[in-house]
Motif scaffolding. Sequence first.
Motif, mmCIF file in Angstrom:
data_model
loop_
_atom_site.group_PDB
_atom_site.id
_atom_site.type_symbol
_atom_site.label_atom_id
_atom_site.label_comp_id
_atom_site.label_asym_id
_atom_site.label_seq_id
_atom_site.Cartn_x
_atom_site.Cartn_y
_atom_site.Cartn_z
ATOM 1 N N ALA A 1 0.634 -1.151 0.130
ATOM 2 C CA ALA A 1 -0.104 0.025 0.160
ATOM 3 C C ALA A 1 0.670 1.197 -0.154
ATOM 4 C CB ALA A 1 -1.006 -0.040 1.101
ATOM 5 N N ARG A 2 1.869 1.253 0.874
ATOM 6 C CA ARG A 2 2.797 2.398 0.589
ATOM 7 C C ARG A 2 3.359 2.683 -0.538
ATOM 8 N NH1 ARG A 2 7.908 2.509 0.718
ATOM 9 N NH2 ARG A 2 7.934 0.345 1.446
ATOM 10 N N ARG A 3 3.770 1.472 -1.160
ATOM 11 C CA ARG A 3 4.404 1.701 -2.580
ATOM 12 C C ARG A 3 3.584 2.194 -3.420
ATOM 13 N NH1 ARG A 3 5.860 -3.697 -1.902
ATOM 14 N NH2 ARG A 3 4.974 -4.255 -3.944
ATOM 15 N N VAL A 4 2.256 1.797 -3.317
ATOM 16 C CA VAL A 4 1.072 2.479 -4.278
ATOM 17 C C VAL A 4 0.986 3.726 -4.011
ATOM 18 C CG1 VAL A 4 -1.298 2.344 -4.920
ATOM 19 C CG2 VAL A 4 0.026 0.055 -4.646
ATOM 20 N N ILE A 5 0.773 4.284 -2.812
ATOM 21 C CA ILE A 5 0.433 5.693 -2.537
ATOM 22 C C ILE A 5 1.781 6.423 -2.999
ATOM 23 C CG2 ILE A 5 0.330 7.297 -0.563
ATOM 24 C CD1 ILE A 5 -2.385 5.482 -1.276
ATOM 25 N N GLU A 6 2.901 6.246 -2.601
ATOM 26 C CA GLU A 6 3.997 6.979 -3.180
ATOM 27 C C GLU A 6 4.091 7.062 -4.598
ATOM 28 O OE1 GLU A 6 7.413 5.438 -0.812
ATOM 29 O OE2 GLU A 6 6.558 6.273 1.157
ATOM 30 N N GLY A 7 3.850 5.824 -5.295
ATOM 31 C CA GLY A 7 3.837 5.861 -6.576
ATOM 32 C C GLY A 7 2.891 6.706 -7.420
ATOM 33 N N TYR A 8 1.677 6.529 -6.964
ATOM 34 C CA TYR A 8 0.581 7.233 -7.478
ATOM 35 C C TYR A 8 0.574 8.623 -7.253
ATOM 36 C CZ TYR A 8 -1.407 2.913 -9.715
ATOM 37 O OH TYR A 8 -1.279 1.892 -10.533
ATOM 38 N N ALA A 9 1.152 9.154 -6.204
ATOM 39 C CA ALA A 9 1.421 10.368 -5.999
ATOM 40 C C ALA A 9 2.477 10.762 -6.898
ATOM 41 C CB ALA A 9 1.799 10.522 -4.371
ATOM 42 N N ARG A 10 3.683 10.188 -7.124
ATOM 43 C CA ARG A 10 4.602 10.831 -7.985
ATOM 44 C C ARG A 10 3.824 11.038 -9.384
ATOM 45 N NH1 ARG A 10 7.753 7.148 -5.460
ATOM 46 N NH2 ARG A 10 7.822 5.585 -7.202
ATOM 47 N N MET A 11 3.122 10.035 -9.719
ATOM 48 C CA MET A 11 2.606 10.144 -11.080
ATOM 49 C C MET A 11 1.367 11.173 -11.337
ATOM 50 S SD MET A 11 2.737 6.105 -12.298
ATOM 51 C CE MET A 11 1.535 5.341 -11.383
ATOM 52 N N ARG A 12 0.998 11.469 -10.083
ATOM 53 C CA ARG A 12 -0.239 12.330 -9.970
ATOM 54 C C ARG A 12 -1.385 11.815 -10.440
ATOM 55 N NH1 ARG A 12 1.913 17.426 -8.686
ATOM 56 N NH2 ARG A 12 4.177 17.797 -9.397
ATOM 57 N N LEU A 13 -1.733 10.407 -9.946
ATOM 58 C CA LEU A 13 -3.019 9.861 -10.433
ATOM 59 C C LEU A 13 -3.611 9.448 -9.008
ATOM 60 C CD1 LEU A 13 -1.640 7.464 -12.746
ATOM 61 C CD2 LEU A 13 -2.880 9.050 -13.354
ATOM 62 N N THR A 14 -5.134 9.559 -9.226
ATOM 63 C CA THR A 14 -5.873 9.387 -8.024
ATOM 64 C C THR A 14 -6.385 7.753 -8.190
ATOM 65 O OG1 THR A 14 -7.543 10.534 -9.135
ATOM 66 C CG2 THR A 14 -6.312 11.755 -7.418
ATOM 67 N N ILE A 15 -6.834 7.180 -7.045
ATOM 68 C CA ILE A 15 -7.576 5.943 -7.284
ATOM 69 C C ILE A 15 -8.646 5.809 -6.580
ATOM 70 C CG2 ILE A 15 -7.109 3.504 -6.281
ATOM 71 C CD1 ILE A 15 -4.069 4.033 -6.069
ATOM 72 N N GLY A 16 -9.682 5.107 -7.098
ATOM 73 C CA GLY A 16 -10.954 4.961 -6.522
ATOM 74 C C GLY A 16 -11.237 3.173 -6.491
ATOM 75 N N THR A 17 -12.009 2.702 -5.530
ATOM 76 C CA THR A 17 -11.986 1.335 -5.116
ATOM 77 C C THR A 17 -13.427 1.099 -5.251
ATOM 78 O OG1 THR A 17 -12.179 1.518 -2.829
ATOM 79 C CG2 THR A 17 -10.101 1.089 -3.928
ATOM 80 N N VAL A 18 -13.835 -0.289 -5.893
ATOM 81 C CA VAL A 18 -14.947 -0.812 -5.628
ATOM 82 C C VAL A 18 -14.772 -2.126 -5.328
ATOM 83 C CG1 VAL A 18 -17.139 -1.347 -6.806
ATOM 84 C CG2 VAL A 18 -16.285 0.523 -7.482
ATOM 85 N N GLU A 19 -15.510 -2.510 -4.181
ATOM 86 C CA GLU A 19 -15.265 -3.849 -3.337
ATOM 87 C C GLU A 19 -16.330 -4.575 -3.216
ATOM 88 O OE1 GLU A 19 -11.903 -3.548 -0.390
ATOM 89 O OE2 GLU A 19 -12.192 -1.226 -0.637
ATOM 90 N N SER A 20 -16.397 -5.862 -3.324
ATOM 91 C CA SER A 20 -17.516 -6.738 -2.773
ATOM 92 C C SER A 20 -16.789 -7.480 -1.891
ATOM 93 C CB SER A 20 -17.847 -7.473 -4.009
ATOM 94 O OG SER A 20 -19.111 -8.429 -3.692
ATOM 95 N N LEU A 21 -16.172 -8.675 -2.334
ATOM 96 C CA LEU A 21 -15.795 -9.631 -1.215
ATOM 97 C C LEU A 21 -14.778 -9.150 -0.041
ATOM 98 C CD1 LEU A 21 -13.119 -12.302 -1.973
ATOM 99 C CD2 LEU A 21 -13.481 -10.390 -3.461
ATOM 100 N N THR A 22 -14.064 -8.258 -0.499
ATOM 101 C CA THR A 22 -13.017 -7.501 0.637
ATOM 102 C C THR A 22 -13.608 -6.531 1.529
ATOM 103 O OG1 THR A 22 -12.435 -6.066 -1.417
ATOM 104 C CG2 THR A 22 -10.977 -7.917 -0.681
ATOM 105 N N GLY A 23 -14.951 -5.993 1.010
ATOM 106 C CA GLY A 23 -15.742 -5.190 2.087
ATOM 107 C C GLY A 23 -15.289 -4.143 2.670
ATOM 108 N N GLY A 24 -14.420 -3.295 1.767
ATOM 109 C CA GLY A 24 -13.549 -2.049 2.183
ATOM 110 C C GLY A 24 -12.244 -2.179 2.477
#
Length: 161
Positions: free
Chosen positions: A10-33
């Motif tokens: 998760a840290r790699r994702v947040i740091e990497g997407y912040a560098r790329m200036r991209l935002t993330i949205g999630t839609v979850e079923s079995l993982t429930g958030g």
Amino acid sequence: MSADPTYDAARRVIEGYARMRLTIGTVESLTGGLLCAALTSIPGASGVVRGGLVVYATELKATLAGVPAGQLAQDGPVSESTARSLAGGAIRRTGAAVGIATTGVAGPDKQDGHEVGTVWLGLQLPGQPAEAREYRFKGDRDQIRHQTVLTALEWLAGRID
């Protein structure tokens, strides 16, 4: 480095997407958030994570995440097409640049003919069609849900430029 592989991913994702200036949205079923919770546990997540939807009930996959009802009726909630549509729904509903989605069967029982551990992840990146990947995880309900989150995070991390 943490001893928790989910936190590290998760840290790699947040740091990497912040560098790329991209935002993330999630839609979850079995993982429930759990996926959104893993992402938002990282300092700096507020600059990357737009939000997430939990669409545990099948009809909410249509009404909240925008999966076509006919597609759900034909292919079911645990399918490649549903995972792709959920990822697109993450973008449409949260306004994020990237959508990631989880759907599957965590158990303890089969669902609609799908074995426990059958999981589909969906991912949509800017300007690209949605992708989906199927997995067969082993373990109990909790283990399957956590394997799903880690795998989704690793998929996101693997797309960092």
